[in-house]
Design an enzyme around this catalytic site. Sequence first.
Site, PDB file in Angstrom:
ATOM      1  N   SER A  47       3.339  19.122  -8.631  1.00 51.31           N
ATOM      2  CA  SER A  47       3.484  18.478  -9.784  1.00 51.31           C
ATOM      3  C   SER A  47       2.451  18.194 -10.604  1.00 51.31           C
ATOM      4  O   SER A  47       2.322  18.002 -11.693  1.00 51.31           O
ATOM      5  CB  SER A  47       4.503  17.322  -9.941  1.00 51.31           C
ATOM      6  OG  SER A  47       5.900  17.739  -9.604  1.00 51.31           O
ATOM      7  N   GLY A 240       8.158  19.823 -10.904  1.00 50.52           N
ATOM      8  CA  GLY A 240       7.097  20.913 -10.848  1.00 50.52           C
ATOM      9  C   GLY A 240       6.131  20.298 -12.018  1.00 50.52           C
ATOM     10  O   GLY A 240       6.519  18.983 -12.450  1.00 50.52           O
ATOM     11  N   CYS A 267      12.920  15.266 -11.777  1.00 46.27           N
ATOM     12  CA  CYS A 267      11.909  15.452 -12.306  1.00 46.27           C
ATOM     13  C   CYS A 267      11.919  16.382 -13.465  1.00 46.27           C
ATOM     14  O   CYS A 267      12.542  16.309 -14.441  1.00 46.27           O
ATOM     15  CB  CYS A 267      10.753  15.288 -11.451  1.00 46.27           C
ATOM     16  SG  CYS A 267       9.254  14.544 -12.343  1.00 46.27           S
ATOM     17  N   LEU A 268      10.965  17.544 -13.165  1.00 47.33           N
ATOM     18  CA  LEU A 268      11.165  18.595 -14.148  1.00 47.33           C
ATOM     19  C   LEU A 268      12.285  19.187 -14.244  1.00 47.33           C
ATOM     20  O   LEU A 268      12.978  19.801 -15.365  1.00 47.33           O
ATOM     21  CB  LEU A 268      10.084  19.842 -13.555  1.00 47.33           C
ATOM     22  CG  LEU A 268       9.970  21.016 -14.466  1.00 47.33           C
ATOM     23  CD1 LEU A 268       9.383  20.799 -15.913  1.00 47.33           C
ATOM     24  CD2 LEU A 268       9.049  22.120 -13.835  1.00 47.33           C
ATOM     25  N   PHE A 312       6.263  14.243 -18.944  1.00 45.19           N
ATOM     26  CA  PHE A 312       7.084  14.434 -20.003  1.00 45.19           C
ATOM     27  C   PHE A 312       8.529  13.748 -19.947  1.00 45.19           C
ATOM     28  O   PHE A 312       8.529  13.275 -18.735  1.00 45.19           O
ATOM     29  CB  PHE A 312       7.209  16.096 -20.092  1.00 45.19           C
ATOM     30  CG  PHE A 312       6.045  16.924 -20.455  1.00 45.19           C
ATOM     31  CD1 PHE A 312       5.759  17.282 -21.928  1.00 45.19           C
ATOM     32  CD2 PHE A 312       4.961  17.169 -19.601  1.00 45.19           C
ATOM     33  CE1 PHE A 312       4.831  17.837 -22.224  1.00 45.19           C
ATOM     34  CE2 PHE A 312       3.949  17.755 -19.887  1.00 45.19           C
ATOM     35  CZ  PHE A 312       3.848  18.291 -21.310  1.00 45.19           C
ATOM     36  N   HIS A 351      11.755  10.266  -8.329  1.00 41.86           N
ATOM     37  CA  HIS A 351      11.871  11.020  -7.053  1.00 41.86           C
ATOM     38  C   HIS A 351      12.580  10.426  -5.864  1.00 41.86           C
ATOM     39  O   HIS A 351      11.988   9.550  -5.374  1.00 41.86           O
ATOM     40  CB  HIS A 351      10.379  11.298  -6.541  1.00 41.86           C
ATOM     41  CG  HIS A 351       9.827  12.596  -7.195  1.00 41.86           C
ATOM     42  ND1 HIS A 351       9.647  13.719  -7.146  1.00 41.86           N
ATOM     43  CD2 HIS A 351       9.170  12.485  -8.511  1.00 41.86           C
ATOM     44  CE1 HIS A 351       9.037  14.492  -7.950  1.00 41.86           C
ATOM     45  NE2 HIS A 351       8.604  13.868  -8.799  1.00 41.86           N
ATOM     46  N   GLU A 353      13.389  11.582  -3.121  1.00 38.00           N
ATOM     47  CA  GLU A 353      12.981  11.682  -1.828  1.00 38.00           C
ATOM     48  C   GLU A 353      11.688  10.900  -1.429  1.00 38.00           C
ATOM     49  O   GLU A 353      11.497  10.772  -0.315  1.00 38.00           O
ATOM     50  CB  GLU A 353      12.772  13.317  -1.634  1.00 38.00           C
ATOM     51  CG  GLU A 353      11.449  13.480  -2.200  1.00 38.00           C
ATOM     52  CD  GLU A 353      11.301  13.472  -3.705  1.00 38.00           C
ATOM     53  OE1 GLU A 353       9.921  13.589  -4.343  1.00 38.00           O
ATOM     54  OE2 GLU A 353      12.086  13.301  -4.203  1.00 38.00           O
TER      55      GLU A 353
END
Length: 373
Positions: A47, A240, A267-268, A312, A351, A353
């Site tokens: 990322s 990403g 995320c992305l 973003f 995240h 994880e």
Amino acid sequence: MPQTAKLALEDGTVYEGYAIGASGELAGEVVFNTAMTGYQEILTDPSYHGQIVTMTYPEIGNYGVNSLDVEHESPSLSGFIVREESRIFSNYRADGGLQDYLKTHNLIGLAGIDTRALVRRIRIHGAMRGILSTEDLDDQSLIAKAKSSAGLVGRDLVREVMAKEVCAWEGQLDDWTAHQIGDAKGADTGKHIVCMDFGMKWNIPRHFASRGNRVTIVPGDTAADEIRKLEPNGVFLSNGPGDPEPLDYAHQTIRDLIGKVPVFGICLGHQLLALACGGKTFKLKFGHRGVNHPIMDTTTSKVEITTQNHGFAVDEESLPDCLEVTHRNLNDDTVAGIRHREHTAFGVQYHPEAASGPHDSHYLFERFQAQLS
């Protein structure tokens, strides 16, 4: 004597320090991460592709590096900045030092600058394009290069880091990773999860595999028909780099999958889910990058501390009626989670994880597991 290195920002600011790692010159968006640990995971997180990462913690490298705490096969970021690199490292799992790791992977690092001043400038003025160099040390030349370098908006960085072909996840779940995940190696569930790789961190498929699932990784530009031929019980949309809006191929694929198979995005992947449903995204001033960001689950009012890395965010006012907000960032009230009202599809802007970071959000993997068809 250490080799001199300089960082120049597009606003004309120049920082001089000394080089750690490789020699050379590179461009990237200059950002910062507030984590005190986890620098190896940060270095190998795809990322960060296209970015020069500044660590706010003053000393980095004190526990060395090892072959297990990696989130991808090699680092993807452009450059790495620290206040001070630890001259020694001490950890029973370490098999090398930070500077040697940077040299091995041809990464340019900068140390010896006032990182507090740099981070304060980014917080006030926003993330900026920059040039990091050990070769060209002329301030005006470097500033001109920074101003003319490419930004992140409108660029498709995913194609530069995503998987190149379909493959089965075969990563080993060593004892240390299993301890960090908090799950014993599960029995075969018979469930098949297909991960759309836009620059995926490896701890995500480790979580899926630890629950006994079969995991297949496909490139992020794989069409929905090809994914459905794999007969998945669920589809995961990975994290990403960069701007989600140019990824038209991913928007269409996700649009075609919603309602056909359970979908989970991180995320992305969360941003792409929103775009596929008709929402919009925008660039944050300086982004969210660290391991202590508070998130509230709007359905339970429970607060979790999360790991984040994104520049973003989803525009709440643009969300269509089919999506509802499920999580909210308590620092700036941005959207941190969405859910489809009619189909099994949800995403979060952080995240779970947690590599590295707190484990408050592991429940999201259990939630997706329970929704697999």
